[in-house]
Write a protein that holds these residues in place. Sequence first.
Motif, PDB file in Angstrom:
ATOM      1  N   ASP A   1      49.662  39.034  32.163  1.00  0.00           N
ATOM      2  CA  ASP A   1      48.891  37.809  31.918  1.00  0.00           C
ATOM      3  C   ASP A   1      47.624  37.777  32.767  1.00  0.00           C
ATOM      4  OD1 ASP A   1      50.863  37.093  30.135  1.00  0.00           O
ATOM      5  OD2 ASP A   1      51.630  35.410  31.340  1.00  0.00           O
ATOM      6  N   TRP A   2      47.725  38.191  34.034  1.00  0.00           N
ATOM      7  CA  TRP A   2      46.536  38.213  34.897  1.00  0.00           C
ATOM      8  C   TRP A   2      45.515  39.235  34.410  1.00  0.00           C
ATOM      9  CZ3 TRP A   2      50.354  38.116  39.439  1.00  0.00           C
ATOM     10  CH2 TRP A   2      50.601  36.793  39.841  1.00  0.00           C
ATOM     11  N   LEU A   3      45.985  40.377  33.918  1.00  0.00           N
ATOM     12  CA  LEU A   3      45.058  41.377  33.372  1.00  0.00           C
ATOM     13  C   LEU A   3      44.341  40.820  32.134  1.00  0.00           C
ATOM     14  CD1 LEU A   3      47.161  44.630  33.829  1.00  0.00           C
ATOM     15  CD2 LEU A   3      44.949  44.134  34.917  1.00  0.00           C
TER      16      LEU A   3
ATOM     17  N   GLU B   1      40.371  40.243  31.770  1.00  0.00           N
ATOM     18  CA  GLU B   1      39.598  40.761  30.632  1.00  0.00           C
ATOM     19  C   GLU B   1      38.682  39.679  30.062  1.00  0.00           C
ATOM     20  OE1 GLU B   1      40.383  43.541  26.725  1.00  0.00           O
ATOM     21  OE2 GLU B   1      42.064  42.428  27.574  1.00  0.00           O
ATOM     22  N   ASP B   2      39.129  38.432  30.088  1.00  0.00           N
ATOM     23  CA  ASP B   2      38.344  37.309  29.566  1.00  0.00           C
ATOM     24  C   ASP B   2      37.422  36.677  30.604  1.00  0.00           C
ATOM     25  OD1 ASP B   2      39.687  37.660  27.176  1.00  0.00           O
ATOM     26  OD2 ASP B   2      41.142  36.054  27.558  1.00  0.00           O
ATOM     27  N   THR B   3      37.521  37.129  31.841  1.00  0.00           N
ATOM     28  CA  THR B   3      36.740  36.550  32.936  1.00  0.00           C
ATOM     29  C   THR B   3      35.322  37.111  32.937  1.00  0.00           C
ATOM     30  OG1 THR B   3      38.684  36.169  34.313  1.00  0.00           O
ATOM     31  CG2 THR B   3      36.586  36.382  35.462  1.00  0.00           C
ATOM     32  N   PRO B   4      34.333  36.236  32.956  1.00  0.00           N
ATOM     33  CA  PRO B   4      32.956  36.726  33.047  1.00  0.00           C
ATOM     34  C   PRO B   4      32.748  37.528  34.333  1.00  0.00           C
ATOM     35  CG  PRO B   4      32.990  34.393  32.496  1.00  0.00           C
ATOM     36  CD  PRO B   4      34.395  34.777  32.865  1.00  0.00           C
ATOM     37  N   THR B   5      32.045  38.622  34.234  1.00  0.00           N
ATOM     38  CA  THR B   5      31.741  39.425  35.409  1.00  0.00           C
ATOM     39  C   THR B   5      31.021  38.550  36.430  1.00  0.00           C
ATOM     40  OG1 THR B   5      31.578  41.401  34.040  1.00  0.00           O
ATOM     41  CG2 THR B   5      30.556  41.507  36.213  1.00  0.00           C
TER      42      THR B   5
ATOM     43  N   LEU C   1      41.373  37.260  41.699  1.00  0.00           N
ATOM     44  CA  LEU C   1      42.274  37.648  40.616  1.00  0.00           C
ATOM     45  C   LEU C   1      42.631  39.126  40.719  1.00  0.00           C
ATOM     46  CD1 LEU C   1      43.808  36.994  38.031  1.00  0.00           C
ATOM     47  CD2 LEU C   1      41.650  37.244  36.769  1.00  0.00           C
ATOM     48  N   VAL C   2      41.629  39.966  40.951  1.00  0.00           N
ATOM     49  CA  VAL C   2      41.881  41.404  41.110  1.00  0.00           C
ATOM     50  C   VAL C   2      42.799  41.638  42.308  1.00  0.00           C
ATOM     51  CG1 VAL C   2      40.811  43.635  41.673  1.00  0.00           C
ATOM     52  CG2 VAL C   2      39.758  42.132  39.963  1.00  0.00           C
ATOM     53  N   GLN C   3      42.528  40.951  43.403  1.00  0.00           N
ATOM     54  CA  GLN C   3      43.353  41.091  44.607  1.00  0.00           C
ATOM     55  C   GLN C   3      44.796  40.664  44.333  1.00  0.00           C
ATOM     56  OE1 GLN C   3      42.022  38.749  47.943  1.00  0.00           O
ATOM     57  NE2 GLN C   3      43.231  39.915  49.391  1.00  0.00           N
ATOM     58  N   THR C   4      44.985  39.575  43.606  1.00  0.00           N
ATOM     59  CA  THR C   4      46.336  39.111  43.261  1.00  0.00           C
ATOM     60  C   THR C   4      47.070  40.162  42.443  1.00  0.00           C
ATOM     61  OG1 THR C   4      45.680  36.786  43.315  1.00  0.00           O
ATOM     62  CG2 THR C   4      47.646  37.330  42.036  1.00  0.00           C
ATOM     63  N   ILE C   5      46.403  40.717  41.447  1.00  0.00           N
ATOM     64  CA  ILE C   5      47.010  41.749  40.602  1.00  0.00           C
ATOM     65  C   ILE C   5      47.442  42.935  41.468  1.00  0.00           C
ATOM     66  CG2 ILE C   5      46.543  43.457  38.791  1.00  0.00           C
ATOM     67  CD1 ILE C   5      44.591  41.283  37.581  1.00  0.00           C
ATOM     68  N   GLN C   6      46.553  43.391  42.334  1.00  0.00           N
ATOM     69  CA  GLN C   6      46.849  44.551  43.170  1.00  0.00           C
ATOM     70  C   GLN C   6      47.987  44.265  44.150  1.00  0.00           C
ATOM     71  OE1 GLN C   6      42.807  45.119  44.568  1.00  0.00           O
ATOM     72  NE2 GLN C   6      42.538  46.911  43.240  1.00  0.00           N
ATOM     73  N   GLN C   7      47.984  43.087  44.761  1.00  0.00           N
ATOM     74  CA  GLN C   7      49.024  42.749  45.731  1.00  0.00           C
ATOM     75  C   GLN C   7      50.396  42.634  45.079  1.00  0.00           C
ATOM     76  OE1 GLN C   7      47.522  39.217  47.640  1.00  0.00           O
ATOM     77  NE2 GLN C   7      46.475  40.388  49.239  1.00  0.00           N
ATOM     78  N   VAL C   8      50.474  41.937  43.957  1.00  0.00           N
ATOM     79  CA  VAL C   8      51.763  41.781  43.281  1.00  0.00           C
ATOM     80  C   VAL C   8      52.265  43.137  42.801  1.00  0.00           C
ATOM     81  CG1 VAL C   8      52.933  40.739  41.283  1.00  0.00           C
ATOM     82  CG2 VAL C   8      51.404  39.352  42.700  1.00  0.00           C
ATOM     83  N   ALA C   9      51.365  43.962  42.319  1.00  0.00           N
ATOM     84  CA  ALA C   9      51.752  45.309  41.878  1.00  0.00           C
ATOM     85  C   ALA C   9      52.274  46.130  43.054  1.00  0.00           C
ATOM     86  CB  ALA C   9      50.559  46.014  41.226  1.00  0.00           C
TER      87      ALA C   9
ATOM     88  N   LEU D   1      44.298  48.351  35.305  1.00  0.00           N
ATOM     89  CA  LEU D   1      43.244  47.556  35.916  1.00  0.00           C
ATOM     90  C   LEU D   1      41.877  48.203  35.673  1.00  0.00           C
ATOM     91  CD1 LEU D   1      42.412  45.139  37.655  1.00  0.00           C
ATOM     92  CD2 LEU D   1      42.941  46.503  39.672  1.00  0.00           C
ATOM     93  N   ALA D   2      41.800  49.510  35.847  1.00  0.00           N
ATOM     94  CA  ALA D   2      40.541  50.230  35.628  1.00  0.00           C
ATOM     95  C   ALA D   2      40.097  50.092  34.171  1.00  0.00           C
ATOM     96  CB  ALA D   2      40.699  51.700  36.005  1.00  0.00           C
ATOM     97  N   LYS D   3      41.041  50.170  33.241  1.00  0.00           N
ATOM     98  CA  LYS D   3      40.713  50.043  31.818  1.00  0.00           C
ATOM     99  C   LYS D   3      40.148  48.657  31.508  1.00  0.00           C
ATOM    100  CE  LYS D   3      42.676  50.562  27.207  1.00  0.00           C
ATOM    101  NZ  LYS D   3      43.866  50.830  26.418  1.00  0.00           N
ATOM    102  N   VAL D   4      40.776  47.626  32.062  1.00  0.00           N
ATOM    103  CA  VAL D   4      40.293  46.263  31.849  1.00  0.00           C
ATOM    104  C   VAL D   4      38.904  46.103  32.446  1.00  0.00           C
ATOM    105  CG1 VAL D   4      40.632  43.831  32.503  1.00  0.00           C
ATOM    106  CG2 VAL D   4      42.549  45.163  31.616  1.00  0.00           C
ATOM    107  N   MET D   5      38.723  46.575  33.664  1.00  0.00           N
ATOM    108  CA  MET D   5      37.424  46.439  34.337  1.00  0.00           C
ATOM    109  C   MET D   5      36.337  47.182  33.551  1.00  0.00           C
ATOM    110  SD  MET D   5      37.853  44.393  36.860  1.00  0.00           S
ATOM    111  CE  MET D   5      36.516  44.605  38.026  1.00  0.00           C
ATOM    112  N   GLN D   6      36.669  48.336  33.029  1.00  0.00           N
ATOM    113  CA  GLN D   6      35.712  49.151  32.288  1.00  0.00           C
ATOM    114  C   GLN D   6      35.343  48.496  30.954  1.00  0.00           C
ATOM    115  OE1 GLN D   6      37.118  53.089  31.091  1.00  0.00           O
ATOM    116  NE2 GLN D   6      35.354  53.947  32.169  1.00  0.00           N
TER     117      GLN D   6
END
Length: 188
Positions: free
Chosen positions: A126-128, A132-136, A144-152, A163-168
């Motif tokens: 859900d966070w990813l 993906e919908d978050t404006p750069t 949000l990125v930090q939360t994803i990385q920490q929980v992972a 994460l890299a795919k979403v960011m790209q």
Amino acid sequence: APVAAQTAALPDHAELVKAAEASPQDASKWGALASARFERGEYAEAAAAYKKVVAITPDKAAMWSALGEAITYSTDASARNADPLPAEALEAFQKANALAPEDPVSRYFLAVRKDLDGNHEAAITDWLALLEDTPTGAPWESNLVQTIQQVAQINAINVEERLAKVMQGRLPPIAVPGSGAAAGKGAS
């Protein structure tokens, strides 16, 4: 306008209280008071004001999300340790999400609930999707990125490739002609 002039033009807290109390059915006045109280760290008072806003205008997703956040932050430490996302806050986020499924605040906190319930993979998914919908450059992007990385990391979930795919796949910010502002993916 210069910052000093902008600051001077803002009503003080006492004026916001007086304006809201003088207009019990004016959601904008209660919203201004709620926002000011939230910014001052007066979360319980902000929640009380946001409750008035949603009672007046129950169809505003952003106000339900703001209420949920204020309730979450107003919860005392011992209760927060027992449940960092109180039922009343969760209900507000659910109402916001039902009104506007794209609302980023409710999406974030509904994923937090999944994480707290032990469904870490679903929370990350859900966070990813939110990312993906978050404006750069959005104010919440790095958190949000930090939360994803920490929980992972905490839950031994390999997320770096996803994460890299979403960011790209995200679009860079686009300058809005004549405004001096930028709009990211999905902005109108």
